[in-house]
Design a protein around this motif. Structure first.
Motif, mmCIF file in Angstrom:
data_model
loop_
_atom_site.group_PDB
_atom_site.id
_atom_site.type_symbol
_atom_site.label_atom_id
_atom_site.label_comp_id
_atom_site.label_asym_id
_atom_site.label_seq_id
_atom_site.Cartn_x
_atom_site.Cartn_y
_atom_site.Cartn_z
ATOM 1 N N PHE A 297 0.802 -1.181 0.172
ATOM 2 C CA PHE A 297 -0.002 0.024 -0.079
ATOM 3 C C PHE A 297 0.723 1.236 0.220
ATOM 4 O O PHE A 297 2.088 1.153 0.317
ATOM 5 C CB PHE A 297 -1.113 -0.069 1.109
ATOM 6 C CG PHE A 297 -0.283 -0.119 2.376
ATOM 7 C CD1 PHE A 297 0.304 0.797 3.198
ATOM 8 C CD2 PHE A 297 -0.275 -1.308 3.007
ATOM 9 C CE1 PHE A 297 0.656 0.772 4.627
ATOM 10 C CE2 PHE A 297 0.480 -1.662 4.426
ATOM 11 C CZ PHE A 297 1.078 -0.308 5.084
ATOM 12 N N ALA A 298 0.183 2.284 -0.614
ATOM 13 C CA ALA A 298 0.936 3.526 -0.549
ATOM 14 C C ALA A 298 -0.158 4.484 -0.441
ATOM 15 O O ALA A 298 -1.332 4.582 -0.628
ATOM 16 C CB ALA A 298 1.721 3.828 -1.812
ATOM 17 N N SER A 299 0.232 5.888 0.225
ATOM 18 C CA SER A 299 -0.735 6.760 0.553
ATOM 19 C C SER A 299 0.071 8.298 0.311
ATOM 20 O O SER A 299 1.360 8.255 0.370
ATOM 21 C CB SER A 299 -1.389 6.705 1.974
ATOM 22 O OG SER A 299 -0.592 6.993 2.908
ATOM 23 N N ALA A 300 -0.915 9.239 0.355
ATOM 24 C CA ALA A 300 -0.249 10.580 0.383
ATOM 25 C C ALA A 300 -1.393 11.631 0.911
ATOM 26 O O ALA A 300 -2.635 11.473 0.518
ATOM 27 C CB ALA A 300 0.237 11.095 -1.191
ATOM 28 N N LEU A 315 2.812 17.946 1.586
ATOM 29 C CA LEU A 315 2.341 16.429 1.220
ATOM 30 C C LEU A 315 3.242 15.372 1.972
ATOM 31 O O LEU A 315 4.368 15.704 2.232
ATOM 32 C CB LEU A 315 2.534 16.032 -0.143
ATOM 33 C CG LEU A 315 1.976 15.030 -0.916
ATOM 34 C CD1 LEU A 315 0.246 15.105 -0.759
ATOM 35 C CD2 LEU A 315 2.231 14.552 -2.209
ATOM 36 N N LYS A 316 2.296 14.466 2.759
ATOM 37 C CA LYS A 316 3.000 13.689 3.594
ATOM 38 C C LYS A 316 2.772 12.199 3.111
ATOM 39 O O LYS A 316 1.665 11.637 2.991
ATOM 40 C CB LYS A 316 2.343 13.357 4.951
ATOM 41 C CG LYS A 316 2.229 14.760 5.602
ATOM 42 C CD LYS A 316 3.684 15.612 6.040
ATOM 43 C CE LYS A 316 3.583 16.862 6.617
ATOM 44 N NZ LYS A 316 4.668 17.654 6.704
ATOM 45 N N ALA A 340 4.414 -0.046 8.235
ATOM 46 C CA ALA A 340 4.356 1.114 7.425
ATOM 47 C C ALA A 340 5.485 2.290 7.721
ATOM 48 O O ALA A 340 5.863 2.192 8.938
ATOM 49 C CB ALA A 340 2.955 1.703 7.304
ATOM 50 N N TYR A 341 5.975 3.136 6.808
ATOM 51 C CA TYR A 341 6.605 4.165 7.046
ATOM 52 C C TYR A 341 5.954 5.373 6.481
ATOM 53 O O TYR A 341 5.932 5.506 5.299
ATOM 54 C CB TYR A 341 8.122 3.761 6.739
ATOM 55 C CG TYR A 341 9.170 4.844 7.267
ATOM 56 C CD1 TYR A 341 9.534 4.746 8.322
ATOM 57 C CD2 TYR A 341 9.446 6.039 6.158
ATOM 58 C CE1 TYR A 341 10.364 5.760 8.755
ATOM 59 C CE2 TYR A 341 10.231 6.927 6.835
ATOM 60 C CZ TYR A 341 10.678 6.976 7.994
ATOM 61 O OH TYR A 341 11.565 8.182 8.415
ATOM 62 N N GLY A 342 5.876 6.496 7.384
ATOM 63 C CA GLY A 342 5.622 7.670 6.764
ATOM 64 C C GLY A 342 6.646 8.707 7.578
ATOM 65 O O GLY A 342 7.680 8.927 7.090
ATOM 66 N N SER A 343 6.287 9.279 8.899
ATOM 67 C CA SER A 343 6.918 9.991 9.655
ATOM 68 C C SER A 343 7.815 9.281 10.535
ATOM 69 O O SER A 343 8.717 9.627 11.100
ATOM 70 C CB SER A 343 6.405 11.183 10.295
ATOM 71 O OG SER A 343 5.081 10.683 11.138
ATOM 72 N N GLU A 344 7.392 7.982 10.556
ATOM 73 C CA GLU A 344 8.099 6.880 11.612
ATOM 74 C C GLU A 344 7.612 5.427 11.195
ATOM 75 O O GLU A 344 6.692 5.305 10.540
ATOM 76 C CB GLU A 344 8.003 7.300 13.250
ATOM 77 C CG GLU A 344 6.340 6.942 13.306
ATOM 78 C CD GLU A 344 6.067 7.599 14.808
ATOM 79 O OE1 GLU A 344 5.335 6.647 15.467
ATOM 80 O OE2 GLU A 344 6.518 8.566 15.329
ATOM 81 N N LEU A 345 8.629 4.435 11.553
ATOM 82 C CA LEU A 345 8.143 3.351 11.422
ATOM 83 C C LEU A 345 6.996 2.660 12.247
ATOM 84 O O LEU A 345 7.020 2.900 13.425
ATOM 85 C CB LEU A 345 9.400 2.315 11.394
ATOM 86 C CG LEU A 345 9.083 0.870 11.281
ATOM 87 C CD1 LEU A 345 9.007 0.725 9.557
ATOM 88 C CD2 LEU A 345 10.447 -0.060 11.747
#
Length: 355
Positions: A297-300, A315-316, A340-345
């Motif tokens: 999966f991927a998101s923004a 955008l994150k 998942a990883y965005g701002s942290e694992l």
């Protein structure tokens, strides 16, 4: 609220637990207990019971249910939820309601898309909420009706001095929101769909004229599309787009919270929050072997105070992989583990798909 979303997933599983043939057209009571893990709560234990009316087999009518659930985490967070979802008049009328209470020790990072993790301030909110929404079927799969929502919040254990004390809603308060709800659903099932479309729209207003401590408007539009891919029956592409727009002065706890176990996995829920919120995600779902499946999966997403502040640099992005396990071969529901990883694992253990 993260724990309330977990409860909703548990309750949805209860509804889909199959009844024996002789129970068709009768009431049944189904209990359930489930552990979970997510960054916002650490380990969480939820329990629920559902009183379900299953119409006679072959009638084509939807099930009605009244659900009671509770959850508590090792961080001292807890939630209680009562949620009826009842159909009348051969499914021409649907009545949904929610009564919930929660104590949820949390952290406030500030408002906007550029807050810093080191600026986190702890606080403890206690929420009480009641929502009622009768909806009429105006076309196949399409229900429309009014919504009434009352929310009361008490905020305690706020740092002194701190940035939280300067934002709208830091003292808690009450809001009465009136609005309109519409939803369209053509999915083949509700927990693990392979085809179909789900669109939900909610428009609400709170005003001092009818007793609210804050005056603001909210528009929320959530659209989800599911496609079975042509090369394999169980390979599914799931897509979601979310728009949340606010006007006026909402309290900080009723603004959009980017992140969590549903949209934008890999970002702590509430790490970025503001009045306006745009988000999208896509997920590829495929079987592996036996009752195991895998997802990618991927998101923004982005948040901003005003629409003109929704800019590319805010955008994150986030993304990750997950495993799925189906505990029952005759119920279309999975237990999921996502990394998942965005701002942290981040790691997530829960029941049901994220969307």
């Amino acid at each position: 609220m993260t724990s309330l979303r977990f409860l909703a997933a548990v309750l949805a599983l209860l509804v889909l637990t199959p009844a024996r043939a002789e129970e068709a057209g009768r009431f049944r009571l189904v209990p359930f207990v489930l552990p979970a893990y997510q960054p916002e709560t650490s380990f969480l234990l939820g329990g629920a019971a559902s009183l379900v009316y299953q119409p006679p087999g072959g009638s084509g009518l939807r099930e009605s249910q009244v659900m009671l659930a509770g959850a508590a985490s090792v961080r001292g967070q807890f939630s209680l939820l009562l949620q009826p979802d009842v159909y009348f008049l051969d499914d021409r009328l649907n009545l949904t309601a929610t009564a919930s209470a929660a104590r949820f020790p949390d952290r406030f990072f500030g408002m906007g898309a550029y807050t810093r993790a080191e600026d986190a301030e702890s606080y403890t909110p206690i929420y009480f909420e009641v929502e009622l929404s009768p909806k009429w079927r105006v076309a196949p799969g399409l229900y429309v009706g009014p919504t009434v929502r009352y929310q009361h919040a008490r905020i305690s254990d706020v740092a002194e001095p701190g940035a939280l004390r300067a934002v709208t809603g830091s003292a808690g308060g009450a809001t009465l929101q009136l609005g309109l709800t519409a939803w369209y659903d053509s999915r083949d099932n509700t927990l693990n769909p392979r085809t179909g479309l789900l669109v939900r729209m909610n428009l609400r207003s709170a005003s001092a004229e009818w007793g609210s401590d804050y005056t603001f408007d909210v528009l929320r539009l959530d659209a989800r599309r599911y496609l079975t891919l042509p090369w394999a029956e169980r390979h599914v592409l799931a897509m979601q787009a979310l728009v949340e727009l606010r006007r006026g002065e909402p309290p900080f706890y009723d603004t959009s919270r980017l992140g969590g176990m549903e949209m934008s996995r890999g970002h702590l829920e509430g790490r970025f929050r503001e009045r306006q919120h745009l988000a999208a995600q896509v997920e590829y779902r495929a079987p592996l072997f036996w009752r195991l499946g895998g997802v990618a999966f991927a998101s923004a997403a982005m948040v901003a105070r005003n629409l003109d502040g929704l800019e590319a640099k805010a955008l994150k992005p986030a993304g990750g992989l997950g495993l799925r396990f189906a505990p029952l071969d005759d119920v279309p529901v999975n237990i999921r583990l996502d990394v998942a990883y965005g701002s942290e694992l981040s790691f997530y253990l829960n029941v049901g798909e994220s969307f």
